[in-house]
Design an enzyme around this catalytic site. Structure first.
Site, PDB file in Angstrom:
ATOM      1  N   CYS A  61       0.928  -1.360   0.132  1.00 35.35           N
ATOM      2  CA  CYS A  61       0.142  -0.062   0.001  1.00 35.35           C
ATOM      3  C   CYS A  61       0.831   1.214   0.072  1.00 35.35           C
ATOM      4  O   CYS A  61       1.890   1.272   0.655  1.00 35.35           O
ATOM      5  CB  CYS A  61      -0.993   0.088   1.230  1.00 35.35           C
ATOM      6  SG  CYS A  61      -0.285   0.686   2.557  1.00 35.35           S
ATOM      7  N   GLU A  62       0.530   2.151  -0.840  1.00 36.44           N
ATOM      8  CA  GLU A  62       1.307   3.375  -1.068  1.00 36.44           C
ATOM      9  C   GLU A  62       1.161   4.347   0.474  1.00 36.44           C
ATOM     10  O   GLU A  62       1.989   5.343   0.293  1.00 36.44           O
ATOM     11  CB  GLU A  62       1.051   4.111  -2.227  1.00 36.44           C
ATOM     12  CG  GLU A  62      -0.624   4.815  -2.316  1.00 36.44           C
ATOM     13  CD  GLU A  62      -0.822   5.215  -3.631  1.00 36.44           C
ATOM     14  OE1 GLU A  62       0.013   5.008  -4.639  1.00 36.44           O
ATOM     15  OE2 GLU A  62      -1.793   5.942  -3.528  1.00 36.44           O
ATOM     16  N   HIS A  63       0.297   4.191   1.178  1.00 37.12           N
ATOM     17  CA  HIS A  63       0.090   5.104   2.264  1.00 37.12           C
ATOM     18  C   HIS A  63       0.991   4.467   3.428  1.00 37.12           C
ATOM     19  O   HIS A  63       1.431   5.404   4.303  1.00 37.12           O
ATOM     20  CB  HIS A  63      -1.469   4.973   2.691  1.00 37.12           C
ATOM     21  CG  HIS A  63      -2.358   5.615   1.653  1.00 37.12           C
ATOM     22  ND1 HIS A  63      -3.537   5.176   1.523  1.00 37.12           N
ATOM     23  CD2 HIS A  63      -1.998   6.597   0.994  1.00 37.12           C
ATOM     24  CE1 HIS A  63      -3.968   6.095   0.411  1.00 37.12           C
ATOM     25  NE2 HIS A  63      -3.110   6.692   0.140  1.00 37.12           N
ATOM     26  N   HIS A  64       1.274   3.206   3.709  1.00 42.44           N
ATOM     27  CA  HIS A  64       2.098   2.816   4.729  1.00 42.44           C
ATOM     28  C   HIS A  64       3.305   1.805   4.503  1.00 42.44           C
ATOM     29  O   HIS A  64       3.873   1.431   5.291  1.00 42.44           O
ATOM     30  CB  HIS A  64       1.068   1.966   5.845  1.00 42.44           C
ATOM     31  CG  HIS A  64       0.073   2.591   6.228  1.00 42.44           C
ATOM     32  ND1 HIS A  64      -1.225   2.816   5.633  1.00 42.44           N
ATOM     33  CD2 HIS A  64      -0.108   3.587   7.324  1.00 42.44           C
ATOM     34  CE1 HIS A  64      -2.072   3.664   6.033  1.00 42.44           C
ATOM     35  NE2 HIS A  64      -1.371   4.078   7.034  1.00 42.44           N
TER      36      HIS A  64
ATOM     37  N   GLN B 234      -5.482  -0.489  -3.885  1.00 46.10           N
ATOM     38  CA  GLN B 234      -6.108  -1.762  -4.497  1.00 46.10           C
ATOM     39  C   GLN B 234      -6.860  -1.081  -5.586  1.00 46.10           C
ATOM     40  O   GLN B 234      -7.114  -2.008  -6.725  1.00 46.10           O
ATOM     41  CB  GLN B 234      -7.074  -2.249  -3.379  1.00 46.10           C
ATOM     42  CG  GLN B 234      -7.843  -3.512  -3.936  1.00 46.10           C
ATOM     43  CD  GLN B 234      -8.834  -4.101  -2.820  1.00 46.10           C
ATOM     44  OE1 GLN B 234      -8.230  -4.001  -1.892  1.00 46.10           O
ATOM     45  NE2 GLN B 234      -9.865  -4.799  -3.444  1.00 46.10           N
TER      46      GLN B 234
ATOM     47  N   HIS C 215      -5.710  -5.913   3.906  1.00 39.14           N
ATOM     48  CA  HIS C 215      -4.594  -4.880   4.038  1.00 39.14           C
ATOM     49  C   HIS C 215      -3.856  -4.836   5.291  1.00 39.14           C
ATOM     50  O   HIS C 215      -4.726  -4.564   6.397  1.00 39.14           O
ATOM     51  CB  HIS C 215      -5.114  -3.426   3.657  1.00 39.14           C
ATOM     52  CG  HIS C 215      -5.864  -3.210   2.229  1.00 39.14           C
ATOM     53  ND1 HIS C 215      -5.028  -2.270   1.646  1.00 39.14           N
ATOM     54  CD2 HIS C 215      -6.673  -3.885   1.489  1.00 39.14           C
ATOM     55  CE1 HIS C 215      -5.790  -2.368   0.326  1.00 39.14           C
ATOM     56  NE2 HIS C 215      -6.633  -3.161   0.417  1.00 39.14           N
TER      57      HIS C 215
ATOM     58  N   CYS D 297      -2.041  -2.791   6.740  1.00 33.18           N
ATOM     59  CA  CYS D 297      -2.077  -1.582   7.317  1.00 33.18           C
ATOM     60  C   CYS D 297      -3.393  -1.348   8.143  1.00 33.18           C
ATOM     61  O   CYS D 297      -3.489  -0.518   9.171  1.00 33.18           O
ATOM     62  CB  CYS D 297      -1.880  -0.369   6.441  1.00 33.18           C
ATOM     63  SG  CYS D 297      -2.990  -0.070   5.267  1.00 33.18           S
TER      64      CYS D 297
HETATM   65 ZN    ZN Z   1      -2.130   1.359   3.949  1.00 36.01          ZN
END
Ligand code: ZN
Length: 192
Positions: free
Chosen positions: A77-80, A119, A147, A149
């Site tokens: 995931c690009e956020h975490h 996703q 996910h 995260c």
């Molecule tokens: Zn994430």
């Protein structure tokens, strides 16, 4: 990818979180992590054709739908930068008998997953690349994923499968076709 720069960054990260990059367990970690990121982000700056041969075949007896189901994938995931993973179902309706090898569909899923993303983006990337490679009469993609995260931190819960879908062309206009695709793939809990 700049392997040395990633190694440096991982060392810095370990220091910054208060650990000691020189302790025995961590000495080789930056190198390992850099190698891992090279693999997990190998699609950056590439097109699917750079990695596999998406040769288009012509068939006379055109199938109504070509579908590959339960394709496992792993992404970040690009956020975490934590993993999300699950299964993709991909189908298309050929135009003028144009098809690609069945094994290329999982390849395409893998390509879309091999860089930090979301996703939703993986879902639309598969659709867009298939569209570009084949211009089929319609495309259907569904993805069910977990996910980490969401599971390891924050709300800290298992069993929160995330579902995304995208339908184009005849999959949008032909309800029976879309239902046929969806019924085969009953999205539910992933048993992992
Ligand atoms: Zn994430």
């Amino acid at each position: 990818m700049d392997q040395k720069a990633v190694e440096q960054a991982v060392k810095q990260l370990l220091l910054a979180i208060g650990d000691d990059p020189q302790r025995p367990g961590l000495v080789e970690t930056p190198q390992r992590v850099a190698k891992m990121y090279a693999e997990l982000s190998s699609s950056i700056g590439h097109r699917p054709e750079d990695v596999a041969n998406y040769k288009v075949f012509h068939v006379d007896d055109v199938p109504r739908m070509v579908s590959v189901e339960h394709i496992p994938f792993y992404s970040l995931c690009e956020h975490h930068l934590l993993p999300f993973f699950g299964e993709a179902n991909v189908a298309y309706v050929p135009r003028d008998g144009r098809v690609i090898g069945l094994s290329k569909i999982p390849r395409l899923v893998d390509f879309a997953a091999k860089r930090p993303g979301m996703q939703e983006r993986v879902t639309t990337d598969i659709v867009n690349e298939l569209q570009r490679l084949l211009t089929p009469r319609g495309i259907a993609v569904t993805i069910t994923a977990r996910h980490l995260c969401m599971e390891m931190r924050g709300i800290n819960k298992r069993g929160q499968d995330t579902y995304t879908s995208r339908f184009t062309g005849v999959f949008e206009t032909d309800d029976a076709l879309r239902r046929e695709f969806l019924m085969k793939n009953e999205h539910g809990q992933i048993n992992l």
